[in-house]
Design a protein around this motif. Structure first.
Motif, short mmCIF file in Angstrom:
data_model
loop_
_atom_site.label_atom_id
_atom_site.label_comp_id
_atom_site.label_asym_id
_atom_site.label_seq_id
_atom_site.Cartn_x
_atom_site.Cartn_y
_atom_site.Cartn_z
N GLN A 177 0.85 -1.03 -0.08
CA GLN A 177 -0.02 -0.27 0.04
C GLN A 177 0.89 1.06 -0.07
O GLN A 177 1.83 1.50 0.71
N LYS A 178 0.63 2.18 -0.82
CA LYS A 178 1.30 3.34 -0.99
C LYS A 178 0.84 4.51 -0.01
O LYS A 178 -0.28 4.99 -0.06
N VAL A 179 1.56 5.06 1.04
CA VAL A 179 1.40 5.72 2.22
C VAL A 179 2.63 6.90 2.36
O VAL A 179 2.25 7.73 3.16
N SER A 180 3.57 6.97 1.53
CA SER A 180 4.65 7.63 1.55
C SER A 180 4.35 8.96 1.44
O SER A 180 5.23 9.86 1.63
N SER A 181 3.10 9.30 0.79
CA SER A 181 2.55 10.75 0.58
C SER A 181 2.19 11.34 1.84
O SER A 181 2.49 12.82 1.97
N TRP A 182 1.78 10.62 2.84
CA TRP A 182 1.52 11.34 4.32
C TRP A 182 2.31 10.65 5.46
O TRP A 182 2.08 11.43 6.54
N THR A 183 3.10 9.87 5.49
CA THR A 183 4.03 9.36 6.46
C THR A 183 5.19 8.64 5.91
O THR A 183 5.24 8.21 4.97
N ASN A 184 6.33 8.81 6.69
CA ASN A 184 7.52 8.21 6.55
C ASN A 184 7.67 6.80 7.51
O ASN A 184 8.82 6.21 7.43
N GLN A 185 6.52 6.62 8.47
CA GLN A 185 6.72 5.40 9.31
C GLN A 185 6.40 4.16 8.57
O GLN A 185 5.51 4.10 7.61
N PRO A 186 7.25 3.06 8.75
CA PRO A 186 7.06 1.70 8.20
C PRO A 186 5.89 0.97 8.89
O PRO A 186 5.65 1.21 10.24
N ASN A 187 5.12 0.19 8.43
CA ASN A 187 4.05 -0.51 9.19
C ASN A 187 3.74 -1.66 8.15
O ASN A 187 4.01 -1.57 6.83
N ALA A 188 2.98 -2.73 8.63
CA ALA A 188 2.47 -3.71 7.86
C ALA A 188 1.20 -4.29 8.73
O ALA A 188 1.08 -4.02 10.12
N PHE A 189 0.25 -4.94 8.09
CA PHE A 189 -0.83 -5.40 8.84
C PHE A 189 -1.65 -6.72 8.05
O PHE A 189 -1.33 -6.62 6.76
N THR A 190 -2.40 -7.48 8.70
CA THR A 190 -3.07 -8.43 8.35
C THR A 190 -4.60 -7.98 8.26
O THR A 190 -5.16 -7.36 9.48
N VAL A 191 -5.48 -8.36 7.16
CA VAL A 191 -6.63 -7.79 7.07
C VAL A 191 -7.51 -9.03 6.50
O VAL A 191 -6.86 -9.78 5.79
N GLY A 192 -8.73 -9.27 6.83
CA GLY A 192 -9.74 -9.94 6.24
C GLY A 192 -9.56 -11.27 7.09
O GLY A 192 -8.41 -11.81 7.82
N PHE A 193 -10.16 -12.44 6.94
CA PHE A 193 -10.23 -13.85 7.04
C PHE A 193 -10.60 -14.79 6.22
O PHE A 193 -11.46 -14.33 5.34
N GLY A 194 -10.36 -15.87 6.19
CA GLY A 194 -10.80 -16.88 5.24
C GLY A 194 -10.23 -16.55 3.95
O GLY A 194 -9.28 -16.15 3.55
N PRO A 195 -11.11 -16.53 2.63
CA PRO A 195 -10.73 -16.22 1.52
C PRO A 195 -10.34 -14.74 1.39
O PRO A 195 -9.45 -14.63 0.43
#
Length: 386
Positions: A208-226
């Motif tokens: 996901q492109k977020v560098s236009s509003w933050t320099n902080q690194p991150n990652a996440f898990t979203v959804g479940f199943g398929p």
């Protein structure tokens, strides 16, 4: 008894009993790094406290001012509830704007992101519509049920949980649509390999492109199943981190998938929603109950206070799940050096405070402290030597 059993089952993790105290952070961070993180977080804490205070004051004022006016609207229970709900949401949104703006400036001041006011305003405005739709739907549901049934919370709870589950499921596809595939072939191959090790082969990894509003690194898990997806921020892939560190992040997120933490979070909502709604019903009973739209400001106030009281418990669960994902990551990568370097880098890239104050830890920290995460790395390494 059944509630406690379900809570115990949901809270269990695969992390062995470890002593994560007593780490000497001076061995991992310079005094300047620690001082910078402390200064940054003191500002974050002040903003959070001020925001909470402003929200509570606003709701107290609205709870005193709105009820007489609501009863003169004459649009019926549901129509009046929609009008009051819109007033409450807009008022709270405007109250939150100054604090969001100062957070933007504060992050920029400490080098954690650009100071793009137009992009910030666009993000604030775009977030209002989905928030308003979901909140108004919930308001109509609760007011409608409370107006017809005495024990409305028993009926509302499964509906709210189903809506939460549907939202979590759809979020996986929505986040996928707002991201792109991992384009680095070596890192993509690492992701597939780690997914097999974590017993979740085929889990899509997106960026996901977020560098236009933050320099902080991150990652996440979203959804479940398929709909399950792992999403990395592009700031994690901008060259500041080694491939081993990036692998540690990917393995951490795949650890969430392996342990079904999103589904477990829905399970927690099923446990928490019922007592919360019951307490709301109890608190508003003498005023006429939730079925009276004039009581909605007071309902919001009660829910806000209850939310503050429940937050420490939510954070305990979140920290347990994050620790489990860290443990899975160490077992999958078998690279404690890169994981240690990753956690150390958080002091520079996100100004994470190694040992925050207790109240900050209780109310604001959803992850183990950097000190605890480093101690886990050392504990894993020591266990590997045996």
């Amino acid at each position: 008894m059944a509630w406690c059993l379900c809570a115990w089952l949901l809270a269990r993790t695969s992390v062995p009993s470890l002593d994560l105290s007593g780490l000497d952070v001076q061995h991992y961070f310079s005094q300047r790094t620690i001082d910078r993180a402390t200064s940054y977080w003191r500002g974050v804490e002040v903003l959070w406290l001020a925001s909470v205070a402003a929200t509570l004051v606003t709701l107290v004022v609205l709870a005193r001012v709105l009820p007489p006016r609501v009863r003169s609207i004459g649009l019926g229970r549901i129509g009046s509830a929609v009008i009051v709900g819109m007033v409450l949401l807009v008022a709270l949104w405007f109250v939150s704007l100054p604090f969001s703006f100062f957070q933007l400036w504060w992050n920029h001041h400490w080098g954690l992101g650009p100071f793009d006011i137009l992009a910030w305003l666009s993000a604030q405005w775009s977030s209002l519509a989905p928030l308003a739709i979901s909140a108004l739907a919930t308001i109509v549901l609760l007011v409608g049920l409370a107006g017809r049934f005495r024990r409305w919370w028993l009926i509302a709870t499964p509906v709210v949980v189903v809506v939460a589950a549907l939202t979590a499921f759809l979020a996986g596809w929505l986040e996928s649509a707002a991201s792109h595939p991992l384009r680095n072939p070596q890192l993509a191959a690492d992701g597939r390999r780690l997914a097999r090790i974590e017993h979740v082969p085929g889990t899509p990894i997106r960026v996901q492109k977020v560098s236009s509003w933050t320099n902080q690194p991150n990652a996440f898990t979203v959804g479940f199943g398929p709909s399950t997806h792992v999403v990395l921020w592009d700031t994690l892939l901008d060259g500041r981190f080694t491939r081993g560190e990036e692998d540690a992040v990917i393995a951490h997120e795949l650890g969430h998938v392996r342990s079904r933490h999103v589904a477990k979070a829905i399970g927690w909502s099923a446990l928490v929603v019922l007592p919360l709604l019951w307490l709301v019903a109890l608190a508003t009973r003498r005023r006429g109950g939730v079925g009276d739209p004039a009581n909605l400001p007071y309902v919001f106030l009660v829910l806000t206070v209850l939310g503050l009281l429940v937050t420490p418990v939510e954070n305990v669960v979140s920290r347990r799940y994050e620790a489990e994902a860290d443990w899975h990551s160490l077992n999958a990568t078998r690279d404690p050096a890169s994981t240690r370097k990753l956690f150390q880098s958080f002091g520079r890239t996100s100004l994470e405070e190694p040992n925050p104050p207790l109240w900050d830890y209780v109310w604001l920290q959803t992850h183990p402290t950097v000190s605890q995460r480093l101690a886990m790395v050392e504990a894993w390494r020591e266990r590997g030597k045996r």
